[in-house]
Every structure is written in structure tokens, then in C-alpha cells.
Motif scaffolding. Structure first.
Motif, PDB file in Angstrom:
ATOM      1  N   GLU A  91       0.805  -1.220   0.000  1.00 24.69           N
ATOM      2  CA  GLU A  91       0.000   0.000   0.000  1.00 24.69           C
ATOM      3  C   GLU A  91       0.841   1.274   0.000  1.00 24.69           C
ATOM      4  O   GLU A  91       0.308   2.367   0.187  1.00 24.69           O
ATOM      5  N   ASP A 116      -3.193  -4.585   1.939  1.00 27.58           N
ATOM      6  CA  ASP A 116      -4.280  -4.138   2.819  1.00 27.58           C
ATOM      7  C   ASP A 116      -3.867  -4.008   4.276  1.00 27.58           C
ATOM      8  O   ASP A 116      -4.719  -3.992   5.170  1.00 27.58           O
ATOM      9  N   ARG A 117      -2.561  -3.892   4.540  1.00 28.00           N
ATOM     10  CA  ARG A 117      -2.079  -3.669   5.906  1.00 28.00           C
ATOM     11  C   ARG A 117      -1.054  -2.547   5.895  1.00 28.00           C
ATOM     12  O   ARG A 117      -0.377  -2.326   4.897  1.00 28.00           O
ATOM     13  N   ALA A 118      -0.933  -1.860   7.031  1.00 29.52           N
ATOM     14  CA  ALA A 118       0.085  -0.818   7.143  1.00 29.52           C
ATOM     15  C   ALA A 118       1.457  -1.413   7.421  1.00 29.52           C
ATOM     16  O   ALA A 118       2.471  -0.884   6.974  1.00 29.52           O
ATOM     17  N   ARG A 153      -3.830   3.690   4.110  1.00 30.44           N
ATOM     18  CA  ARG A 153      -4.428   2.992   5.244  1.00 30.44           C
ATOM     19  C   ARG A 153      -4.924   3.992   6.289  1.00 30.44           C
ATOM     20  O   ARG A 153      -4.766   3.797   7.478  1.00 30.44           O
ATOM     21  N   GLU A 156      -2.499   5.202   9.102  1.00 29.16           N
ATOM     22  CA  GLU A 156      -1.970   4.281  10.109  1.00 29.16           C
ATOM     23  C   GLU A 156      -0.443   4.327  10.126  1.00 29.16           C
ATOM     24  O   GLU A 156       0.200   4.467   9.088  1.00 29.16           O
ATOM     25  N   ARG A 288      -8.914   3.673  12.948  1.00 32.04           N
ATOM     26  CA  ARG A 288      -8.115   2.452  12.889  1.00 32.04           C
ATOM     27  C   ARG A 288      -7.241   2.387  14.141  1.00 32.04           C
ATOM     28  O   ARG A 288      -6.897   3.424  14.714  1.00 32.04           O
TER      29      ARG A 288
END
Length: 358
Positions: A91, A116-118, A153, A156, A288
Motif C-alpha cells: 500500500e 491491505d495492511r500498514a 491505510r 496508520e 483504525r
């Protein structure tokens, strides 16, 4: 310090100076003899900015860059000495938004992790590293680039403990480390970690000048003196040797001084606003777990989707809804210094009236 108007906006990281406001600020700085011209981005206000940013980031030197794209690109290009593969977040800006610049212009291979993750983990790094010896042609990892906070994200931050473990793994193997810290100074009120401490495990770190230091453009790349010495040659080779960059550097310097204190206050003020919206109005504040200055509000009611128009009439600007349903709408708000333009009680009252409670 602030624009003349008393408007508040939640649309970007900075104060959103208009061209007229920017021009007036430059004129005032020039009249106060606070601008010295540079020569092809060397000396003058640019050098002052480089020295100050190096100090704040805990690095030996810093180099002005015309864009974050070039700063990230040149950083991984310099660091990837052990091999031409560079680990990045799926990302990240470098992987998703730079038009394959590292691949096309420097022959690097970006290897994306953690879609889909930091954050990715040291185990994921180790697994990718283990593949070096699996193929018939050895393909070593030369560098690891980490973006934090991650724009894609919702702001995040990368997990700090995992980051330190990854840094230890990389150091043992001679893998270069780069931090895409475009929004690094925005994270401190939320993490409790100063920018220099967050950047410490990395060889190089990039910080944006336009996102919240309100310059019209530009970036800074900081790191060790022996690595960045002579980097202005590569900057110019890639078309980044601006004839004069003082209009960017002078404004960034102006907003840089005292920024951490002002943004600490802005973050605390925003927290007070969001608590009030939750407690008094039943608004859902969606954060988040590792978020920074980006939050989402879910407003219920048949006319929720028109909240932006009602707030605009009160001098508060937000983006159109991300999603609108029959009885609700969801908005993304970005906290910046403009929230300090008015007493918080007035801002809360404006939201209450716009949402329809008063």
C-alpha cells in the motif's frame, strides 16, 4: 502564523494557503529579510532548511528534493548496494503511486508485502530473504523501504516494535533501510514517539514539505553524510536541479518552527471535538487502531449526506461523503492546524447545529 480568515477545514494535512495568501507570506518573509536566494537548490534558504531538518530528524545531513517521488527513488537507489530487490509495503506510495520509477529508471525490483495492511513483519521479511538462495539465479535484497504513516491505510503508522525487529534483521545482513516519512511529524502526538526517534533505525528518511509545512512543493531526504555526499549530481541528472527553490524552502522553514507544539495542540483539540460528537450527538467516530490524523465520522439521519454543505455555511470545510445510505453517511476528516483558528466550543456548536441538534 495562520491565514487571515478564520475558516477551518478537514480536507488535507496542511492549512491550504491560497495563492494570494502564499504570495503575501513570501512578501512578508522577504521584507523581514528572512529569505536568502539559492543557486540551483544550493545555499541560501535551501541550505538553512536542510540543516534544520537534519537536526530535527537526527541525521548528519539533509538534501532538498523537488518531490517525494524523487526522494524515495534516490534513497532506495543509493541503498540497494547488496542487491537490486527492494521490499516495500503493497500500500506504499513508492509501490502504488510512482509509475514504476524505481523499476524503469534504476533497474530495481520492488517486492510488495502486506496487502491491505500498514505493517509487515520480520517473519515476512525473513521468508522473502530465504528465497534468495532458492532460485538458480541469486536475487539478494538490497533495501527495505517502509512508509509511515500510510496514506492508503487512513494514516496508520507502521508498528514501531516490528519496525525495530526488521531493522535488526536488516543490519545483520547489510540491507539498507529507508523511511518514507512524508507525514512523519504528524504521527508524534498519536504515537508519543518523536520524529528523530522514529527515524533512528533507518539509514535515510524523506519528509514532505508541502503536506503540512505548507510549501508549494518540495521534500527533504536526510541520512548519513558519506551516503548523501554529492547527491545533488543525481538530483540534477533526474531533472530535479531547480534553478531556485527558495519559494518552497522559506515557507517550509516558516511553518517548521514550532510545528510540533502547534500540532500537539491541534490533535488534542480534535480529540475534544470528536469526544463531544460521540457523547452529545451519538456520532460514530471510526478510527483504525494505529491511526493518526485521519478519522471517519458516521452520521445518522435522512439528511446526513448534506452535512458538508451545512458545515460550509459555518466556515467549516469537509470532503463529500465517502458513502451515503438511506439513513446515514460516512465522512473522512483530516486533522490539521486550522482547527486552532477558533475556540473549540464554537467548533463543537457549529457541528451540533449543522448536524441538526440546535
Amino acid at each position: 502564523m495562520h491565514p487571515q480568515r478564520c475558516a477551518i477545514h478537514f480536507r488535507s494535512d496542511g492549512v491550504a494557503l491560497s495563492p494570494a495568501e502564499y504570495a503575501r507570506l513570501l512578501a512578508r518573509l522577504a521584507e523581514e529579510d528572512r529569505i536568502a536566494a539559492d543557486e540551483f537548490s544550493l545555499g541560501g534558504a535551501v541550505e538553512r532548511l536542510e540543516l534544520r531538518m537534519a537536526e530535527l530528524l537526527g541525521k548528519e545531513v539533509a538534501v532538498f528534493m523537488p518531490s517525494g517521488t524523487l526522494a524515495n527513488h534516490l534513497a532506495v537507489r543509493l541503498l540497494a548496494q547488496r542487491g537490486r530487490r527492494v521490499l516495500v509495503q503493497h500500500e506504499s506510495h513508492l509501490y502504488r503511486d510512482c509509475g514504476d520509477c524505481a523499476q524503469e529508471l534504476s533497474g530495481l525490483t520492488l517486492v510488495p508485502l502486506a496487502p491491505d495492511r500498514a505493517s509487515f513483519t520480520v517473519d515476512e521479511v525473513a521468508a522473502e530473504s530465504a528465497r534468495e538462495a532458492e532460485g538458480r539465479v541469486r536475487t539478494p535484497i538490497g533495501a527495505i523501504s517502509i512508509e509511515s504513516p500510510v496514506r492508503r491505510r487512513q494514516g496508520e503508522v507502521f508498528d514501531f516494535a516490528e519496525m525495530q525487529r526488521i531493522a535488526g534483521f536488516a543490519r545483520e545482513r547489510g540491507i539498507g533501510l529507508h523511511l518514507d516519512g512524508a507525514r512523519l511529524f504528524l504521527a508524534s502526538p498519536f504515537t508519543g514517539i518523536a520524529a528523530a526517534a522514529y527515524a533512528a533505525p533507518f539509514d535515510t528518511v524523506y519528509v514532505s514539505l508541502y503536506k503540512y509545512f505548507n510549501a508549494a512543493g518540495g521534500a527533504v531526504l536526510a541520512g548519513p553524510r558519506d551516503l548523501l555526499a554529492g547527491l545533488y549530481h543525481q538530483r540534477r541528472m533526474f531533472g530535479g536541479g531547480l534553478r531556485q527553490a527558495w519559494p518552497y524552502a522559506a515557507v517550509a522553514l516558516h511553518y517548521l518552527e514550532g510545528f510540533s507544539q502547534r500540532f500537539d495542540e491541534a490533535a488534542a483539540t480534535a480529540d475534544e471535538l470528536f469526544r463531544a460528537l460521540e457523547q452529545r450527538l451519538g456520532v460514530e467516530v471510526l478510527r483504525r487502531p494505529a491511526s493518526t490524523n485521519v478519522i471517519r465520522l458516521r452520521i445518522r439521519g435522512a439528511d446526513a449526506a448534506s452535512l458538508a454543505e451545512r458545515l460550509a455555511a459555518r466556515g467549516i470545510s469537509i470532503r463529500p461523503p465517502l458513502a451515503a445510505f438511506a439513513e446515514a453517511a460516512e465522512f473522512e476528516l483530516i486533522v490539521n492546524e486550522t482547527i486552532r483558528h477558533r475556540p473549540i466550543a464554537e467548533t463543537i456548536a457549529d457541528f451540533e447545529r449543522a448536524i441538526g441538534c440546535k
